[in-house]
Design an enzyme around this catalytic site. Structure first.
Site, PDB file in Angstrom:
ATOM      1  N   GLY A   1       1.076  -1.486  -0.080  1.00  0.00           N
ATOM      2  CA  GLY A   1      -0.116  -0.037  -0.139  1.00  0.00           C
ATOM      3  C   GLY A   1       0.966   1.296   0.107  1.00  0.00           C
ATOM      4  O   GLY A   1       2.134   1.076  -0.836  1.00  0.00           O
TER       5      GLY A   1
ATOM      6  N   HIS B   1       2.478   4.649  -4.736  1.00  0.00           N
ATOM      7  CA  HIS B   1       3.367   6.244  -5.357  1.00  0.00           C
ATOM      8  C   HIS B   1       3.390   6.216  -7.211  1.00  0.00           C
ATOM      9  O   HIS B   1       3.132   5.213  -7.067  1.00  0.00           O
ATOM     10  CB  HIS B   1       4.659   6.225  -4.402  1.00  0.00           C
ATOM     11  CG  HIS B   1       5.132   5.126  -4.178  1.00  0.00           C
ATOM     12  ND1 HIS B   1       6.390   4.742  -5.101  1.00  0.00           N
ATOM     13  CD2 HIS B   1       5.702   4.790  -3.069  1.00  0.00           C
ATOM     14  CE1 HIS B   1       7.038   3.792  -4.807  1.00  0.00           C
ATOM     15  NE2 HIS B   1       6.561   3.465  -3.590  1.00  0.00           N
TER      16      HIS B   1
ATOM     17  N   HIS C   1       4.598   2.177  -8.368  1.00  0.00           N
ATOM     18  CA  HIS C   1       3.910   1.173  -8.257  1.00  0.00           C
ATOM     19  C   HIS C   1       3.102   1.977  -8.898  1.00  0.00           C
ATOM     20  O   HIS C   1       2.265   0.450  -9.981  1.00  0.00           O
ATOM     21  CB  HIS C   1       2.937   1.203  -6.733  1.00  0.00           C
ATOM     22  CG  HIS C   1       2.976   1.610  -5.497  1.00  0.00           C
ATOM     23  ND1 HIS C   1       3.627   1.763  -4.529  1.00  0.00           N
ATOM     24  CD2 HIS C   1       3.936  -0.346  -5.378  1.00  0.00           C
ATOM     25  CE1 HIS C   1       4.277   1.796  -3.770  1.00  0.00           C
ATOM     26  NE2 HIS C   1       4.552  -0.155  -3.654  1.00  0.00           N
TER      27      HIS C   1
ATOM     28  N   GLN D   1       7.984  -9.723   7.700  1.00  0.00           N
ATOM     29  CA  GLN D   1       9.012  -8.703   7.312  1.00  0.00           C
ATOM     30  C   GLN D   1       9.645  -7.525   7.305  1.00  0.00           C
ATOM     31  O   GLN D   1      10.418  -6.767   7.260  1.00  0.00           O
ATOM     32  CB  GLN D   1       9.115  -8.193   5.794  1.00  0.00           C
ATOM     33  CG  GLN D   1       7.745  -7.608   5.177  1.00  0.00           C
ATOM     34  CD  GLN D   1       7.962  -7.329   3.944  1.00  0.00           C
ATOM     35  OE1 GLN D   1       7.183  -8.294   3.624  1.00  0.00           O
ATOM     36  NE2 GLN D   1       8.152  -5.618   3.616  1.00  0.00           N
TER      37      GLN D   1
ATOM     38  N   LYS E   1      13.815  -1.291  -7.829  1.00  0.00           N
ATOM     39  CA  LYS E   1      15.097  -0.941  -6.591  1.00  0.00           C
ATOM     40  C   LYS E   1      14.753  -1.178  -5.493  1.00  0.00           C
ATOM     41  O   LYS E   1      15.903  -1.615  -4.680  1.00  0.00           O
ATOM     42  CB  LYS E   1      13.200   0.762  -5.956  1.00  0.00           C
ATOM     43  CG  LYS E   1      14.656   1.099  -4.728  1.00  0.00           C
ATOM     44  CD  LYS E   1      13.271   2.733  -4.355  1.00  0.00           C
ATOM     45  CE  LYS E   1      13.547   3.211  -3.301  1.00  0.00           C
ATOM     46  NZ  LYS E   1      12.996   2.493  -2.805  1.00  0.00           N
ATOM     47  N   ASP E   2      14.006  -2.622  -5.112  1.00  0.00           N
ATOM     48  CA  ASP E   2      14.588  -3.575  -4.543  1.00  0.00           C
ATOM     49  C   ASP E   2      14.995  -4.814  -4.696  1.00  0.00           C
ATOM     50  O   ASP E   2      14.836  -5.369  -5.175  1.00  0.00           O
ATOM     51  CB  ASP E   2      13.204  -4.285  -3.223  1.00  0.00           C
ATOM     52  CG  ASP E   2      11.872  -2.694  -2.745  1.00  0.00           C
ATOM     53  OD1 ASP E   2      13.068  -2.414  -2.260  1.00  0.00           O
ATOM     54  OD2 ASP E   2      10.976  -2.471  -2.979  1.00  0.00           O
TER      55      ASP E   2
HETATM   56  O1  PAF Z   1       7.336  -4.670  -1.887  1.00  0.00           O
HETATM   57  C1  PAF Z   1       7.373  -5.006  -1.571  1.00  0.00           C
HETATM   58  O2  PAF Z   1       6.288  -3.697  -0.866  1.00  0.00           O
HETATM   59  C2  PAF Z   1       7.275  -6.055  -0.789  1.00  0.00           C
HETATM   60  O3  PAF Z   1       8.114  -6.662   0.275  1.00  0.00           O
HETATM   61  C3  PAF Z   1       6.034  -6.983  -1.205  1.00  0.00           C
HETATM   62  C4  PAF Z   1       6.836  -7.453  -2.279  1.00  0.00           C
HETATM   63  C5  PAF Z   1       5.054  -6.795  -1.356  1.00  0.00           C
HETATM   64  C6  PAF Z   1       6.019  -8.322  -0.051  1.00  0.00           C
HETATM   65  O4  PAF Z   1       5.221  -8.004   1.208  1.00  0.00           O
END
Ligand code: PAF
Length: 520
Positions: free
Chosen positions: A34, A37, A40, A64, A155-156
């Protein structure tokens, strides 16, 4: 205009029912936490291009976050997210509560543990358990939604590599699509956590991208050494004492193994603390030649144009037609019946096609070491190739082989969904079009040249129109123009003129990659 209808789903039963109703449609999943931005929205846009149904999951995943992290403060703005999804044309939001996903509590239940070498680098060093939490939740989401494709931001980079590895190791039938980092005008990468920054900090945070740009520049000028590339990042970050780097590392984008030098491609990744906020960013240092993807409807002249461009730009022409022919030859050679799909699936998954540029024949084709350049043109292969090419297992295996070629860079490929599906990361995407009338005339000329008696032009045009419709509406590999593709209308152009336009576009976009190629 009628508003797009967006369904919000909160339970597993609701999700299953939604999927049952959408049964024969291709599904793209965008997993999020959520606080949506622009970054996304770019994932959603990519998902919309390649899938009939787009589902966004919104779930702030407790697994996480470690105890000292920001789970409680993590931004939650569901109504705004809903509005953004509605505007972006999302079909369903899946937003379960923690109780729905973890009825026995978050400590219970099966976990997915990524390989230790991948979690002991970069963010994994300070975020213990984080990637196990990510892999576990994404595995659950993928199993529940069963999408054809799932979209994650570059980015991740560590998350992306770990999830790619997970779907490979556990044989998830999904394609992980990596999408480029989206940045504000200041260069700051979009992140839900940017909300934590004061105005001054936002300004200070732009140094992250500046430092990576400095490394990118050094790389473009030929610097390949991890130490000196990292030094150029450090030099810029150290100019602001408020920025305290947690790590600066150069790693392989797929394995995350640390690199001392860059042979083909590396990710330079950084994590920096600014006040109470931890920011990450990275840049891809890529010495490979960019991919050229050419899509368009049947009869737009794609294959000839792609061949000419590949030759002029020194790219490998990934001739899919030849690949399907090679498999057809192998099936015949092995004595397997064309109807025995299981045996064919096994055979093709274990065979290896090699395409080797050759000045004499253009492209030499080998399958499992045997040269089949000539034999795949036989009448027998021609008669059976479309039946083989229609088998999903064959298509899947060949797309995999094509993508493996693509990882080395420097390929040119044409089709219907190359820019959206096979190589969504292609450096240059072209969409060739031509009016139905023009294509019908070209087809009629071709038929005449083949000595086939006059076929009615109107009939050819009708056939082409129907084929266009089928090609754009098929579930498997539908014809799509990628958002970032350049469209070229070929109606008034010769094949040579079209090819020259594409060659010029490639050369001006990638001056260093095309420097050594002879002018065409
Ligand atoms: O990148 C994220 O926003 C989170 O790590 C994900 C992939 C939705 C898992 O919770």
């Amino acid at each position: 205009m009628a508003a797009h209808s967006l369904t919000t789903i909160k339970t597993l039963a609701g999700m299953r029912c939604f999927l049952e109703l959408a049964a024969s449609s291709s599904v793209g999943l965008v997993p999020t936490m959520g606080a949506l931005h622009v970054g996304h929205l770019s994932l959603i846009e990519r998902a919309r291009q390649a899938n009939q149904i787009v589902i966004v999951s919104i779930f702030v995943n407790p697994l996480q976050f470690s105890l000292h992290e920001d789970l409680a403060q993590y931004p939650r703005q569901f109504e705004q997210d809903q509005l953004l999804c509605q505007q972006a044309g999302v079909d369903a939001i899946f937003a379960p509560t923690v109780d729905i996903l973890f009825p026995d509590g978050t400590e219970q239940g099966t976990r997915v543990v990524p390989p230790s070498a991948m979690i002991q680098v970069l963010c994994g060093r300070s975020r213990l358990g984080h990637f196990e939490g990510v892999a576990t939740i994404v595995a659950r989401l993928l199993h529940l939604v069963q999408p054809q494709r799932a979209y994650f931001g570059q980015k991740d980079a560590q998350q992306l590599a770990i999830l790619r590895r997970m779907v490979t190791d556990l044989n998830f039938p999904v394609q992980i699509v990596a999408c480029p980092i989206v940045r504000e005008a200041s260069g700051l990468a979009y992140s839900s956590r940017n909300q934590y920054l004061s105005d001054r900090q936002r300004q200070q945070a732009t140094r992250l991208n500046q430092s990576l740009q400095a490394a990118q520049q050094a790389f473009q000028q030929g610097d390949r050494l991890a130490r000196s590339l990292i030094d150029s990042v450090e030099k810029i970050l150290s100019q602001d004492p408020d920025l305290s780097p947690e790590y600066l590392e150069l790693v392989d984008p797929l394995t995350l193994n640390p690199l001392e030098t860059i042979d083909q491609v590396g990710i330079l990744a950084i994590a920096v603390r600014l006040g109470a906020t931890r920011l990450i960013d990275n840049t891809l240092l890529d010495a490979r030649k960019p991919i050229l993807a050419i899509d368009g409807p049947a009869g737009a002249g794609k294959s000839t144009v792609t061949r000419i461009c590949a030759q002029a730009l020194g790219l490998l022409y990934l001739d899919t037609g030849a690949m399907y022919r090679a498999v057809t030859w192998l099936v015949q050679q092995s004595g397997i019946s064309l109807q025995d799909r299981v045996a064919i699936a096994e055979l093709v998954s274990q065979s290896q096609i090699q395409l080797i540029p050759d000045p004499q024949v253009g492209l030499r084709v080998r399958i499992d070491g045997q040269d089949v350049t000539q034999t795949i043109r036989s009448l027998e292969v021609t008669a059976n190739v479309s039946e083989i090419a229609a088998q999903p297992a064959v298509r899947q295996a060949l797309v995999q082989q094509q993508q493996t070629y693509g990882r080395q860079g420097g390929v040119a490929m044409e089709g219907r969904d190359i820019g959206t599906n096979v190589f969504p990361e292609a450096g240059l995407k072209i969409f060739l079009t031509a009016s139905v009338q023009e294509r019908a005339q070209r087809r009629q000329q071709q038929l005449q040249q083949q000595g086939i008696p006059e076929v009615d032009l109107a009939q050819i045009a009708r056939d082409i129109g129907e084929r266009d419709y089928r090609d754009s509406h098929r579930i498997h590999a539908p014809l799509r123009q990628a958002e970032d593709a350049i469209a070229i209308d070929t109606d008034k152009l010769t094949i040579k003129e079209v090819a020259q336009q594409i060659i010029n576009l490639y050369r001006s976009r990638f001056p260093t990659s095309s420097r050594n190629q002879s002018e065409s």
